[in-house]
Motif scaffolding. Structure first.
Motif, PDB file in Angstrom:
ATOM      1  N   SER A  37       0.834  -1.202   0.000  1.00 23.36           N
ATOM      2  CA  SER A  37       0.000   0.000   0.000  1.00 23.36           C
ATOM      3  C   SER A  37       0.874   1.260   0.000  1.00 23.36           C
ATOM      4  O   SER A  37       0.591   2.224  -0.707  1.00 23.36           O
ATOM      5  CB  SER A  37      -0.954  -0.021   1.193  1.00 23.36           C
ATOM      6  N   SER A  38       1.961   1.234   0.760  1.00 27.03           N
ATOM      7  CA  SER A  38       2.878   2.387   0.803  1.00 27.03           C
ATOM      8  C   SER A  38       3.473   2.662  -0.580  1.00 27.03           C
ATOM      9  O   SER A  38       3.598   3.809  -0.997  1.00 27.03           O
ATOM     10  CB  SER A  38       4.035   2.128   1.762  1.00 27.03           C
ATOM     11  N   LEU A  39       3.842   1.589  -1.273  1.00 26.59           N
ATOM     12  CA  LEU A  39       4.452   1.760  -2.597  1.00 26.59           C
ATOM     13  C   LEU A  39       3.447   2.355  -3.589  1.00 26.59           C
ATOM     14  O   LEU A  39       3.807   3.202  -4.411  1.00 26.59           O
ATOM     15  CB  LEU A  39       4.977   0.420  -3.114  1.00 26.59           C
ATOM     16  N   ILE A  40       2.200   1.922  -3.466  1.00 23.90           N
ATOM     17  CA  ILE A  40       1.149   2.449  -4.340  1.00 23.90           C
ATOM     18  C   ILE A  40       0.979   3.951  -4.088  1.00 23.90           C
ATOM     19  O   ILE A  40       0.871   4.741  -5.029  1.00 23.90           O
ATOM     20  CB  ILE A  40      -0.166   1.666  -4.116  1.00 23.90           C
ATOM     21  N   ASN A  41       1.035   4.338  -2.834  1.00 27.61           N
ATOM     22  CA  ASN A  41       0.923   5.763  -2.509  1.00 27.61           C
ATOM     23  C   ASN A  41       2.133   6.546  -3.026  1.00 27.61           C
ATOM     24  O   ASN A  41       1.972   7.650  -3.570  1.00 27.61           O
ATOM     25  CB  ASN A  41       0.775   5.945  -1.000  1.00 27.61           C
ATOM     26  N   GLY A  54       0.973  -0.270  10.358  1.00 24.00           N
ATOM     27  CA  GLY A  54       2.071  -1.014  10.965  1.00 24.00           C
ATOM     28  C   GLY A  54       1.650  -2.427  11.327  1.00 24.00           C
ATOM     29  O   GLY A  54       2.466  -3.306  11.530  1.00 24.00           O
ATOM     30  N   LYS A  55       0.327  -2.627  11.401  1.00 18.39           N
ATOM     31  CA  LYS A  55      -0.207  -3.946  11.751  1.00 18.39           C
ATOM     32  C   LYS A  55      -0.441  -4.745  10.480  1.00 18.39           C
ATOM     33  O   LYS A  55      -1.183  -4.304   9.608  1.00 18.39           O
ATOM     34  CB  LYS A  55      -1.549  -3.773  12.468  1.00 18.39           C
ATOM     35  N   PRO A  56       0.175  -5.948  10.364  1.00 16.65           N
ATOM     36  CA  PRO A  56      -0.025  -6.733   9.143  1.00 16.65           C
ATOM     37  C   PRO A  56      -1.492  -7.088   8.945  1.00 16.65           C
ATOM     38  O   PRO A  56      -2.232  -7.221   9.919  1.00 16.65           O
ATOM     39  CB  PRO A  56       0.790  -7.999   9.381  1.00 16.65           C
ATOM     40  N   GLY A  57      -1.894  -7.252   7.699  1.00 14.77           N
ATOM     41  CA  GLY A  57      -3.252  -7.685   7.405  1.00 14.77           C
ATOM     42  C   GLY A  57      -4.207  -6.533   7.194  1.00 14.77           C
ATOM     43  O   GLY A  57      -5.421  -6.700   7.241  1.00 14.77           O
ATOM     44  N   LYS A  58      -3.662  -5.336   6.942  1.00 17.74           N
ATOM     45  CA  LYS A  58      -4.520  -4.159   6.763  1.00 17.74           C
ATOM     46  C   LYS A  58      -5.408  -4.314   5.522  1.00 17.74           C
ATOM     47  O   LYS A  58      -6.600  -4.070   5.570  1.00 17.74           O
ATOM     48  CB  LYS A  58      -3.632  -2.905   6.631  1.00 17.74           C
ATOM     49  N   THR A  59      -4.808  -4.692   4.419  1.00 18.59           N
ATOM     50  CA  THR A  59      -5.563  -4.812   3.175  1.00 18.59           C
ATOM     51  C   THR A  59      -6.186  -6.209   3.107  1.00 18.59           C
ATOM     52  O   THR A  59      -5.472  -7.200   3.156  1.00 18.59           O
ATOM     53  CB  THR A  59      -4.634  -4.566   1.966  1.00 18.59           C
ATOM     54  N   GLN A  60      -7.517  -6.248   3.045  1.00 22.56           N
ATOM     55  CA  GLN A  60      -8.200  -7.556   3.100  1.00 22.56           C
ATOM     56  C   GLN A  60      -8.916  -7.906   1.810  1.00 22.56           C
ATOM     57  O   GLN A  60      -9.341  -9.034   1.618  1.00 22.56           O
ATOM     58  CB  GLN A  60      -9.234  -7.546   4.239  1.00 22.56           C
ATOM     59  N   LEU A  61      -9.092  -6.928   0.953  1.00 18.73           N
ATOM     60  CA  LEU A  61      -9.876  -7.152  -0.260  1.00 18.73           C
ATOM     61  C   LEU A  61      -9.059  -6.808  -1.501  1.00 18.73           C
ATOM     62  O   LEU A  61      -7.946  -6.304  -1.401  1.00 18.73           O
ATOM     63  CB  LEU A  61     -11.142  -6.274  -0.216  1.00 18.73           C
ATOM     64  N   ILE A  62      -9.638  -7.087  -2.659  1.00 20.04           N
ATOM     65  CA  ILE A  62      -9.007  -6.721  -3.936  1.00 20.04           C
ATOM     66  C   ILE A  62      -9.418  -5.272  -4.218  1.00 20.04           C
ATOM     67  O   ILE A  62     -10.591  -4.996  -4.447  1.00 20.04           O
ATOM     68  CB  ILE A  62      -9.520  -7.643  -5.072  1.00 20.04           C
ATOM     69  N   ASN A  63      -8.456  -4.355  -4.134  1.00 19.67           N
ATOM     70  CA  ASN A  63      -8.780  -2.935  -4.279  1.00 19.67           C
ATOM     71  C   ASN A  63      -8.370  -2.403  -5.643  1.00 19.67           C
ATOM     72  O   ASN A  63      -7.185  -2.462  -6.001  1.00 19.67           O
ATOM     73  CB  ASN A  63      -8.048  -2.128  -3.208  1.00 19.67           C
ATOM     74  N   HIS A  64      -9.344  -1.875  -6.372  1.00 20.20           N
ATOM     75  CA  HIS A  64      -9.060  -1.324  -7.701  1.00 20.20           C
ATOM     76  C   HIS A  64      -8.929   0.195  -7.676  1.00 20.20           C
ATOM     77  O   HIS A  64      -9.791   0.879  -7.117  1.00 20.20           O
ATOM     78  CB  HIS A  64     -10.184  -1.691  -8.677  1.00 20.20           C
ATOM     79  N   PHE A  65      -7.878   0.675  -8.313  1.00 23.35           N
ATOM     80  CA  PHE A  65      -7.689   2.113  -8.509  1.00 23.35           C
ATOM     81  C   PHE A  65      -7.576   2.361 -10.004  1.00 23.35           C
ATOM     82  O   PHE A  65      -6.921   1.577 -10.714  1.00 23.35           O
ATOM     83  CB  PHE A  65      -6.409   2.590  -7.819  1.00 23.35           C
TER      84      PHE A  65
END
Ligand code: GTP
Ligand code: MG
Length: 197
Positions: A37-41, A54-65
């Motif tokens: 997510s950081s790299l995408i930003n 900082g907590k693993p597991g933040k992204t849980q779904l397939i997110n489209h941009f």
């Protein structure tokens, strides 16, 4: 050409819910906390586009941009997160497996690797699987700012050695830091190349 516009479109729990596959798509995948997510930003120049934690597991779904009204960038949940229950892990496996094998417009997968770690089976097995499935991918080494240049180079060399023992050709590799912006131009150039071929 760098990214000018990035909009969040939708989050999906199965690939069939994803937006119509009418544009080329590039997905970011890797273990939890590796820095997807950081790299995408960093890449899009938008600090809060993808959720970072900082907590693993933040992204849980397939997110489209949608990027520059032209292609889809996809943030995927991380793999290898020990605290997730077995059922959740197999749900993850199914969701990602189906997405990666069925998504028709997927032109490239960026596999993110924490540069500080020696090659880990969870990563090398996933890379092996992508290769066997014929899914195009590149390796993105993350968090380059966290250790010396020499250590970064020797980490990448270790990966090259492991992969050379399995494959004739090596995938493209890019060293990045979301903290310093290192690798942004190389990554942008590579994305443009993927979009052209
Ligand atoms: P999940 O969504 O849980 O799979 O994680 P992720 O791969 O999306 O990682 P995320 O971008 O949320 O980053 C995880 C942690 O690493 C955060 O605390 C970030 O600030 C940190 N981080 C990510 N990239 C970098 C980097 O290049 N340098 C440094 N120093 N920290 C980073
Ligand atoms: Mg994430």
């Amino acid at each position: 050409m760098s990214i000018k516009k990035a909009e969040f479109i939708t989050s999906s729990s199965v690939y069939t819910q994803c937006p119509p596959p009418e544009r080329p798509e590039i997905a970011f995948i890797g273990r939890s906390n590796v820095g997807k997510s950081s790299l995408i930003n960093m890449l899009t120049g938008r600090k809060k586009l993808a959720k970072v934690s900082g907590k693993p597991g933040k992204t849980q779904l397939i997110n489209h941009f949608l990027i520059d009204e032209n292609w889809f960038l996809v943030d995927l949940p991380g793999y290898g997160w020990a605290k997730v229950s077995k059922t959740d892990r197999s749900k993850w496996g199914e969701m990602i497996h189906d997405y990666l094998t069925e998504r028709k417009n997927l032109i490239n997968v960026f596999v993110l690797i924490d540069t500080r770690l020696d090659p880990q089976p969870v990563d090398t097995e996933f890379i092996q699987w992508l290769g066997e499935k014929g899914i195009p991918f590149a390796l993105i080494f993350t968090k380059a700012d966290k250790q010396s240049k020499n250590k970064n180079q020797s980490s990448m060399a270790k990966y090259r050695r492991v992969l050379k023992s399995q494959w004739e050709t090596l995938p493209p590799m890019v060293l990045t830091s979301s903290e310093t912006g290192e690798g942004k131009d190389d990554l942008t150039d590579y994305i443009n190349y993927c979009l052209q071929v």
